[in-house]
Motif scaffolding. Structure first.
Motif, mmCIF file in Angstrom:
data_model
loop_
_atom_site.group_PDB
_atom_site.id
_atom_site.type_symbol
_atom_site.label_atom_id
_atom_site.label_comp_id
_atom_site.label_asym_id
_atom_site.label_seq_id
_atom_site.Cartn_x
_atom_site.Cartn_y
_atom_site.Cartn_z
ATOM 1 N N UNK A 228 0.989 -1.171 -0.009
ATOM 2 C CA UNK A 228 0.119 0.017 0.100
ATOM 3 C C UNK A 228 0.783 1.138 -0.041
ATOM 4 N N UNK A 229 2.091 1.321 0.818
ATOM 5 C CA UNK A 229 2.756 2.219 0.814
ATOM 6 C C UNK A 229 3.541 2.447 -0.407
ATOM 7 N N UNK A 230 3.766 1.321 -0.953
ATOM 8 C CA UNK A 230 4.365 1.518 -2.363
ATOM 9 C C UNK A 230 3.503 2.240 -3.383
ATOM 10 N N UNK A 231 2.343 1.617 -3.432
ATOM 11 C CA UNK A 231 1.242 2.449 -4.252
ATOM 12 C C UNK A 231 1.209 4.022 -4.146
ATOM 13 N N UNK B 271 12.050 9.210 4.838
ATOM 14 C CA UNK B 271 11.449 8.467 5.985
ATOM 15 C C UNK B 271 12.332 8.370 7.068
ATOM 16 N N UNK B 272 11.735 7.801 8.183
ATOM 17 C CA UNK B 272 12.920 7.430 9.357
ATOM 18 C C UNK B 272 13.649 6.197 8.785
ATOM 19 N N UNK B 273 14.491 5.777 9.710
ATOM 20 C CA UNK B 273 15.089 4.640 9.281
ATOM 21 C C UNK B 273 14.350 3.422 9.319
ATOM 22 N N UNK B 274 13.457 3.421 9.954
ATOM 23 C CA UNK B 274 12.479 2.074 10.055
ATOM 24 C C UNK B 274 11.804 1.964 8.690
ATOM 25 N N UNK C 56 10.075 2.237 1.596
ATOM 26 C CA UNK C 56 10.573 3.034 0.418
ATOM 27 C C UNK C 56 11.195 2.332 -0.658
ATOM 28 N N UNK C 57 11.940 1.353 -0.386
ATOM 29 C CA UNK C 57 12.559 0.472 -1.533
ATOM 30 C C UNK C 57 11.445 -0.263 -2.212
ATOM 31 N N UNK D 134 10.640 -0.244 -6.074
ATOM 32 C CA UNK D 134 10.529 -1.444 -6.907
ATOM 33 C C UNK D 134 9.222 -1.573 -7.852
ATOM 34 N N UNK D 135 8.092 -0.992 -7.324
ATOM 35 C CA UNK D 135 6.844 -0.883 -8.121
ATOM 36 C C UNK D 135 6.964 0.336 -8.891
ATOM 37 N N UNK D 136 7.812 1.309 -8.845
ATOM 38 C CA UNK D 136 7.876 2.407 -9.933
ATOM 39 C C UNK D 136 8.833 1.534 -10.888
#
Length: 419
Positions: A171-174, A190-193, A198-199, A203-205
């Motif tokens: 969902x966040x990748x979307x 974003x934060x380190x967590x 993010x990656x 990948x989705x992009x």
């Protein structure tokens, strides 16, 4: 100083997906980039701030920030940093939280000009998807093995993770893909967590955007304290941005009480003071630490940023009054802030009290004998003024705005009489 150089000097960069590529991109164009927060509460706390302040640094260099508050992802729950499932919140609660957080973050960013901040809510596009579209158009591109390799998921395999939270990273990748396609957003902070989320977005992009599409990710280190205790926590709990949860005075006091070992790091992380200004404060810390110039600068910068100039001046006024004991100059509103956690006693505004009786009844003195001794020895002050008459009667003249009387026993023990 160039942006990336400044971020490195401040110690803000933890991970980057393509350092050279990002440097080249920023040298050649102004970009749109985003940072997100899920509305798990109706307020952010100071532990959430650094990624958004980093986003603001990009804005100050001409780039356009996109601030995402996750009305959709907030309904699911990010497994990052969690050892068990989150309690799901209702749509109504999440919507209320979204509004509260957006209002707070609007304070941080410039809202005018060519690179004015854009506020978005991922519920606006995610809620329109049906399950078949989600599975066919998005789920198909993210492999199970790829997801299992993410720390946020692998760390939960022993204790258990639901399919709901398992799909959070998609969902966040979307979100990243949506912002890339609709806002030309080329970077997520974003934060380190958040590295795994993010990656996954990148990948989705890579798989769904046109060939040659390029985006970037950067994470910010976890803010730590030199003594090993958790940053952003006090005896009363988290330090919130909401003034109803953490008053501007309490907020100011949190920063001004920063340890010498941490203050320069926090000046770099949290403030927009220049390198020269911070280095001058660092030198002051070495040569005249007793003046606490660095802590005062940190407290003033942060309180002004989050609560505004008026609230800052009010916090300073309360602090100075408490330090000097000259509390009679405070308004009732200021007393509410400054004396929020002191012992209190409720009395009728129409009732006069013999001071000796009040001290005993309000448990300020242990007995009438002790109360008389405290008064005659000059240990009792009313609204900042010593009272030495054991027959003194407290009346309406001792009430501040008909709401409070402040009694001090000794040098530091304050008590609040509420009417």
């Amino acid at each position: 100083m160039e942006l990336l150089e400044d971020l490195k000097w401040r110690g803000i960069i933890y991970q980057q997906t393509d350092e050279d590529g990002l440097a080249e991109l920023l040298n050649n164009e102004k970009i749109s980039l985003y940072c997100g927060a899920d509305p798990t509460a109706d307020s952010l706390h100071i532990g959430h701030l650094v990624p958004f302040l980093t986003l603001r640094r990009f804005q100050d260099h001409g780039h356009r920030p996109i601030v995402l508050v996750g009305g959709a992802t907030g309904l699911i729950g990010d497994p990052s940093g969690k050892s068990e499932e989150r309690n799901l919140q209702t749509l109504e609660v999440v919507e209320k939280n979204v509004q509260g957080i957006q209002k707070q973050l609007e304070q941080v960013f410039q809202s005018e000009g060519d690179n004015a901040a854009i506020m978005v809510n991922n519920y606006d596009w995610t809620s329109k998807l049906d399950i078949i579209t989600f599975l066919r158009d998005f789920g198909k591109h993210i492999g199970i093995n790829y997801m299992l390799a993410k720390d946020t998921i692998s760390s939960r395999l022993e204790t258990g993770i639901s399919f709901t939270e398992f799909t959070y990273t998609i969902l966040q990748a979307m979100d990243f893909l949506h912002l890339y396609e609709n806002y030309n957003c080329k970077m997520q902070i974003g934060g380190s967590d958040q590295w795994g989320n993010i990656t996954t977005g990148l990948e989705l992009i890579r798989k769904m955007a046109p060939e040659g599409s390029k985006a970037y990710g950067m994470t910010i280190p976890l803010v730590t304290k030199s003594d090993g205790t958790k940053f952003g926590k006090t005896a009363g709990g988290a330090v919130w941005l909401d003034p109803e949860k953490t008053s501007p005075y309490e907020f100011y006091q949190f920063w001004i009480n920063t340890a010498d070992a941490d203050v320069v790091k926090y000046l770099k992380y949290f403030t927009f003071l220049s390198r020269n200004e911070i280095e001058a404060l660092e030198e002051s810390l070495q040569t005249e630490a007793h003046l606490r110039k660095a802590q005062k600068a940190l407290a003033e910068e942060m309180t002004r940023l989050i609560h505004g100039e008026e609230a800052l001046q009010q916090a300073i006024k309360i602090s100075e009054a408490l330090f000097s004991g000259n509390v009679k100059e405070l308004s009732a509103a200021e007393i509410k802030q400054g004396f929020k956690d002191v012992p209190s006693f409720e009395a009728s505004a129409d009732e006069d009290w013999l001071l000796v009786d009040l001290l005993v009844t309000a448990k300020i003195s242990s007995s009438k004998r002790q109360a008389r001794e405290d008064i005659t020895n000059g240990a009792i002050s009313i609204n900042g003024e010593k009272v030495t008459d054991a027959n003194y009667v407290l009346s309406g003249a001792d009430q501040i705005e008909n709401q409070f009387t402040i009694i001090r026993r000794g040098k530091k023990k304050y008590f609040l009489i509420k009417y």
